[in-house]
Design an enzyme around this catalytic site. Structure first.
Site, PDB file in Angstrom:
ATOM      1  N   CYS A  22      11.199 -63.719  19.718  1.00  0.00           N
ATOM      2  CA  CYS A  22      12.555 -62.529  19.992  1.00  0.00           C
ATOM      3  C   CYS A  22      12.907 -61.115  19.253  1.00  0.00           C
ATOM      4  O   CYS A  22      13.191 -60.324  19.437  1.00  0.00           O
ATOM      5  CB  CYS A  22      13.566 -63.681  19.282  1.00  0.00           C
ATOM      6  SG  CYS A  22      13.531 -65.015  19.169  1.00  0.00           S
ATOM      7  N   ASP A  23      11.998 -61.086  17.953  1.00  0.00           N
ATOM      8  CA  ASP A  23      12.558 -59.974  17.625  1.00  0.00           C
ATOM      9  C   ASP A  23      11.471 -58.537  17.374  1.00  0.00           C
ATOM     10  O   ASP A  23      11.757 -57.674  16.504  1.00  0.00           O
ATOM     11  CB  ASP A  23      13.007 -59.852  16.132  1.00  0.00           C
ATOM     12  CG  ASP A  23      13.713 -61.076  15.368  1.00  0.00           C
ATOM     13  OD1 ASP A  23      14.888 -60.746  16.581  1.00  0.00           O
ATOM     14  OD2 ASP A  23      14.286 -62.342  14.678  1.00  0.00           O
ATOM     15  N   CYS A  53      10.958 -65.901  14.960  1.00  0.00           N
ATOM     16  CA  CYS A  53      10.730 -65.404  16.098  1.00  0.00           C
ATOM     17  C   CYS A  53       9.914 -64.502  16.659  1.00  0.00           C
ATOM     18  O   CYS A  53      11.059 -63.685  16.517  1.00  0.00           O
ATOM     19  CB  CYS A  53      12.665 -66.143  17.257  1.00  0.00           C
ATOM     20  SG  CYS A  53      11.579 -66.130  17.784  1.00  0.00           S
TER      21      CYS A  53
END
Ligand code: NAP
Length: 317
Positions: A133-134, A130
């Site tokens: 997200c990261d 993801c």
């Protein structure tokens, strides 16, 4: 007892919820993790008609709110068993058993793993599925994106906003991604390509610090090693989340078979979204599936109600 239970809170399930609840079906949407499904791990959505640009998270949250505004109930619950045959469908979860006349299966798909050495060990410690997200963890660091489809290239463009350098590792010498995404990536100075190659091993200590890349044409091995953490984002496709329905619903290689009305082989059971046998898997096609499934679930409920009423009149003559 609900009229409809929707399994899955991604674009297909939430759209089904919007249509069903708006059509006055008593509707329950059950989601395991986060509303929006796969779309919640997409940084930018720019091809959903009428919305110039949004994030996947925002789009998922708006769809959920829209479904709830029309009266759909939404719960977070992990489903362990389903009984789909008969007039009353049962869904067994950790927190209870739920019943409905109809079911729409919209449990989507999950990111596929590369299955190389170190992938599991470093998942969440440098290996991610993801970018939304990261990506921010890799400010001014090197990032490797594995895959050659739309997802890999789109997320490479997003990661390039943070990273020092982004390398796309693809197993062939030609990308599968759409031409427009390919052009954007080729024009981005921070993005380079490592073609005809696969990741053989991911290495590190607490976080990923290195990887072994093998050229599958020449056999040449490239070792990436360093002191600084590196990021690996895996975008090698998705697998349908249909294990729960095996042995009940007809499938082809794990994808659920439906007709154009989203009906499965079981009366009153419909399927919508990426887990269906189809050629184009996009938010818009998932949403369209959800709308079609809900309209047909509504017809199914109405017809059943009509039959029951006729039966009642017949018995009471
Ligand atoms: P995809 O189109 O199936 O692409 C997967 C990529 O990973 C392919 O390039 C494939 O290589 C490669 N791959 C598969 N298994 C591999 C392995 N074990 N090791 C290394 N590489 C591997 O999947 P996706 O990019 O996730 O997209 C899924 C769907 O969502 C598609 O329909 C896509 O169009 C859609 N999508 C659309 C957008 C958009 O419109 N903006 C954005 C994201 C996704 P090969 O090419 O050699 O098979």
């Amino acid at each position: 007892m609900y009229d409809l239970i929707v399994l899955g809170g991604g674009p297909a399930g939430l759209t089904a919820g919007i249509y069903a609840a708006r059509g006055k079906l008593k509707t329950l949407i059950i989601e395991k993790a986060m509303e929006g499904g796969q779309i919640s791990s997409t940084s930018e959505v720019e091809n959903y008609p009428g919305i110039l640009e949004t994030s996947g998270v925002e789009l998922g949250m708006d769809m959920k709110e829209q479904a709830e505004n029309f009266g759909a109930e939404f719960i977070y619950e992990e489903v362990s068993e389903v009984q789909l045959e008969g007039d009353v469908k049962r869904v067994v979860g950790k927190n209870g058993t739920y019943e409905a006349s109809t079911i729409i299966i919209a449990t989507g798909a999950s990111p596929r793993k590369m299955l190389c050495q170190g992938e599991e060990q470093f998942a969440g410690k440098g290996v991610s599925y993801c970018a939304t997200c990261d990506a921010a963890f890799y400010q001014d660091l090197d990032v490797y994106i594995v895959g050659g489809g739309d997802a890999a290239v789109e997320e490479a463009l997003f990661v390039a906003k943070f990273a020092k350098k982004v390398y796309i590792i693809h197993r062939r010498d030609e990308l599968r991604a759409s031409k427009i995404l390919q052009r954007k990536a080729m024009e981005n100075e921070k993005i380079d390509f490592i073609f005809d190659s696969v990741v053989e091993e991911i290495k590190g200590d607490k976080t990923v610090k290195g990887l072994v890349i093998r050229n599958i044409k020449t056999g040449e091995v490239q070792n990436v090693n360093g002191d600084k953490p590196i990021g690996i984002f895996v975008y090698v496709g998705y697998d349908p989340n249909t294990g729960l329905f095996e042995g009940q619903v007809e499938m082809d290689r794990g994808y659920i078979i439906t007709d154009s009305e989203m009906r499965t082989n079981i009366p009153g059971v419909f399927a919508a979204g990426d887990l269906r046998v189809k050629s184009v898997r996009q938010v818009i096609t998932a949403a369209a599936d959800g709308a079609i499934a809900a309209v047909n679930a509504q017809k199914y409920v109405d017809e059943k109600a009509g039959n029951l009423y006729e039966g009642f009149v017949e018995q009471n003559k």
